[in-house]
Design an enzyme around this catalytic site. Sequence first.
Site, PDB file in Angstrom:
ATOM      1  N   ASP A 126       0.970  -0.958  -0.190  1.00  0.00           N
ATOM      2  CA  ASP A 126       0.263   0.114   0.161  1.00  0.00           C
ATOM      3  C   ASP A 126       1.049   1.099   0.248  1.00  0.00           C
ATOM      4  O   ASP A 126       2.011   1.155   0.249  1.00  0.00           O
ATOM      5  CB  ASP A 126      -1.183  -0.064   1.313  1.00  0.00           C
ATOM      6  CG  ASP A 126      -2.156   0.791   0.630  1.00  0.00           C
ATOM      7  OD1 ASP A 126      -2.066   1.686   0.184  1.00  0.00           O
ATOM      8  OD2 ASP A 126      -2.970   0.622   1.828  1.00  0.00           O
TER       9      ASP A 126
HETATM   10  C1  BGC Z   1      -5.285   3.180  -0.486  1.00  0.00           C
HETATM   11  C2  BGC Z   1      -4.933   2.204  -1.149  1.00  0.00           C
HETATM   12  C3  BGC Z   1      -4.544   2.736  -2.614  1.00  0.00           C
HETATM   13  C4  BGC Z   1      -3.758   3.512  -2.316  1.00  0.00           C
HETATM   14  C5  BGC Z   1      -3.279   4.178  -3.878  1.00  0.00           C
HETATM   15  C6  BGC Z   1      -3.924   4.025  -0.444  1.00  0.00           C
HETATM   16  O1  BGC Z   1      -3.684   4.938   0.175  1.00  0.00           O
HETATM   17  O2  BGC Z   1      -5.216   2.426   0.637  1.00  0.00           O
HETATM   18  O3  BGC Z   1      -6.382   1.435  -1.572  1.00  0.00           O
HETATM   19  O4  BGC Z   1      -4.697   1.913  -3.258  1.00  0.00           O
HETATM   20  O5  BGC Z   1      -3.385   4.760  -1.749  1.00  0.00           O
HETATM   21  O6  BGC Z   1      -4.233   5.027  -3.895  1.00  0.00           O
END
Ligand code: BGC
Length: 739
Positions: free
Chosen positions: A286
Amino acid sequence: MKPQPHITVILKNIVSATALTLALGLSTPGYAADARPWLDKSLNADQRASLLEKELTLDERISLVHGPMAMIFMPGMKLPEGAIGSAGFIPGIARLGIPAQQESDASLGVTNPGNARPGDTATALPSSLSLAATFNPDLAFKGGAVVGAEARSRGINVQLAGGVNLARDPRGGRNFEYAGEDPWLAGNIAGAAIKGIESQNVISTVKHFAINDQETGRNFANSVISESAMRESDLLAFQIAIEKGQPGSVMCSYNLVNGAYACGNDHLLNKVLKGDWGYKGYVMSDWGAVKSTDFAVKGLDQQSGEQLDKQIWFGEPLKAAVQNGAIAPARLSDMTHRILRSMFAAGLFDSPAAVTVDKTANAEVSRQAAAEGIVLLKNDGNLLPLAASAKSILIVGGHADAGVLSGGGSSQVTADTHQLALPVGGEGMMAAFNRMNFHMSSPVKALKDRLPNATIRFDTGRYPAEAARKAKDADLVIVFGNQWMAEGDDAPDLNLPDGQDALISAIADANPRTVVVLQTGGAVSMPWLKKTPAVVEAWYAGQKGGEAIADVLTGAVNPSGHLPVTFPVTIDQYPRATMPGLGLPEGQVFDVHYDEGADIGYRRFAALNQKALFPFGYGLSYTKFSYSDVKVTGGDKLTVSFKVTNTGSVRGKDAPQVYLEQTPAGPAKRLIAFSKVDLAPGESTTVSVTADSRLLSRFDDKANAWSQSAGRYAVSVAHDAEDAGLKGAATLPAATRKP
Ligand code: BGC
């Protein structure tokens, strides 16, 4: 010179000089552009990845395993070179024809963070929780295919979609991005959506692995849970989604699990995911979830959104670690092999034909999914569907004159239908970005279109007494109750915000013919429920939400949604009265004890004999369905068949559910199968389902296997988790199944 221990290991595994060259990252370009054997489509993805992987130099390998965000979130920011603008980006390698990875969020549609692709809009689907409420994996597949096709048409080839964390807590900020509280339902719905995305030659990313079940302190929460409990709940949802959807990638989460960060969790990544489950794709982090280079050894294959981490760990530090032997070159090759394998498997090298996006057809999928996800919770005196004869209707609140609510955070789609964005404000880094977005599909307008003979008025609901005064004069009132939820925050309680519970109560006091339409991220309490004869849960209904709501209210669509989460009477029915970690200083790691184990939601309600406000699986229709002829057979597998009959007077869809009630070891309530059937009045159909043996078993952590006891298994065929249903039982032998 005595070989270093890690070199010994490598030498043991590597026999050919070519392989040695590859492991040390010393190879030079070996193929002319017209002689690239990895382009041979008759080979499988693994073979093709192996052929290509061995051509990579060390620097090229490193370039594939990390990358930046590709969005503009501060004035003056520039997109990385080659990025089209989306959540993240991994540059390609031109000399070998390796395409860049253009990564976009998320499950509800292709997002456009910070307007990185100026003016680009996409189809906004209803929330994933709404999709789960359809109990219809075919619709989830169609929704996934819409997202996949729209991603590919923009040059996006990795869609960060497939949220499948279980809704352990009704206050969870991202419950709307996930598929409910049950592993079988969530795994099937998310799996189908992922399959839909991958069907369009786009890699899908199941997330957030794992036990990332609250947003409060999400970067510091340590989920404490036993092995068997997680295998039977959260991990089982992932396992099923992966089996059904075959996502090219898994996104590990921010939190810690049993003391180790999820993205550096040897047990979860190496042992469970890649070992026990034999997962062949890659693990991406993540955004901002990587804490050190040795996460590579723990099973992480790619560092994403790297500006958010303290360092680009998988850049120079990883290169140095491979060069000085701290990390085996073979591990780096495995990382790049996995990434390339998923790219081959999704067809990223095979220049699939250009995709044509039919926006009207896609909007129709969104509308269908929204309508089928709407749950009719209460309908005393058949107040719904709205009588065509209704003369004067007052609609109150929820900005229903403008559109329908959507959830916030990285999954927020900028819809084709445009949106109204209200600043939410607050404190902290995210305050400036928090916007309550409405897709411009107005329920008021849609109802006016459908009921041309009625006088339909709208009151904002800002002044409850004034709205109540108007309510007195109407034949019927429809009052909206909105709960905006967003990534990064949990709800403090189950009340509707901004005094809306008091508003609904005042309206219901003024006019007993009151219909409540909820637009919420998950479960809410309903202190006014006794006073309101009709309640509809519309979730976040996507870009055609207003029309979907109006179709259900007027009966153009017969509601067939069923709750994918329990609606409790009070939060005290859940194990944690307050959200763990609330009020702790940023950076302080804290434990969240998941002592309820695998008994999430309705399972725990059954174990404790608690009654819900509305149970999991619950949902009314404008017709009635009855079940009969239940036959349960045992032997190798547990099979349940039964007849479903539409006993009412209109066509409708039902979601019959089969629950395990009793195992030889004692009571155990578990959804083991569900179906979705469409029946004309008086029509019957026979449903036959075979239970996945993992749902009948316990996970034996000592044996590291699913263990099914010999004996009698009792099941019920029911309308919801609290319905006694029709009973049956069969005997099964003892069995074990690999993890
Ligand atoms: C989220 C993810 C997301 C990523 C990219 C993160 O803050 O938890 O679900 O895919 O950002 O935007």
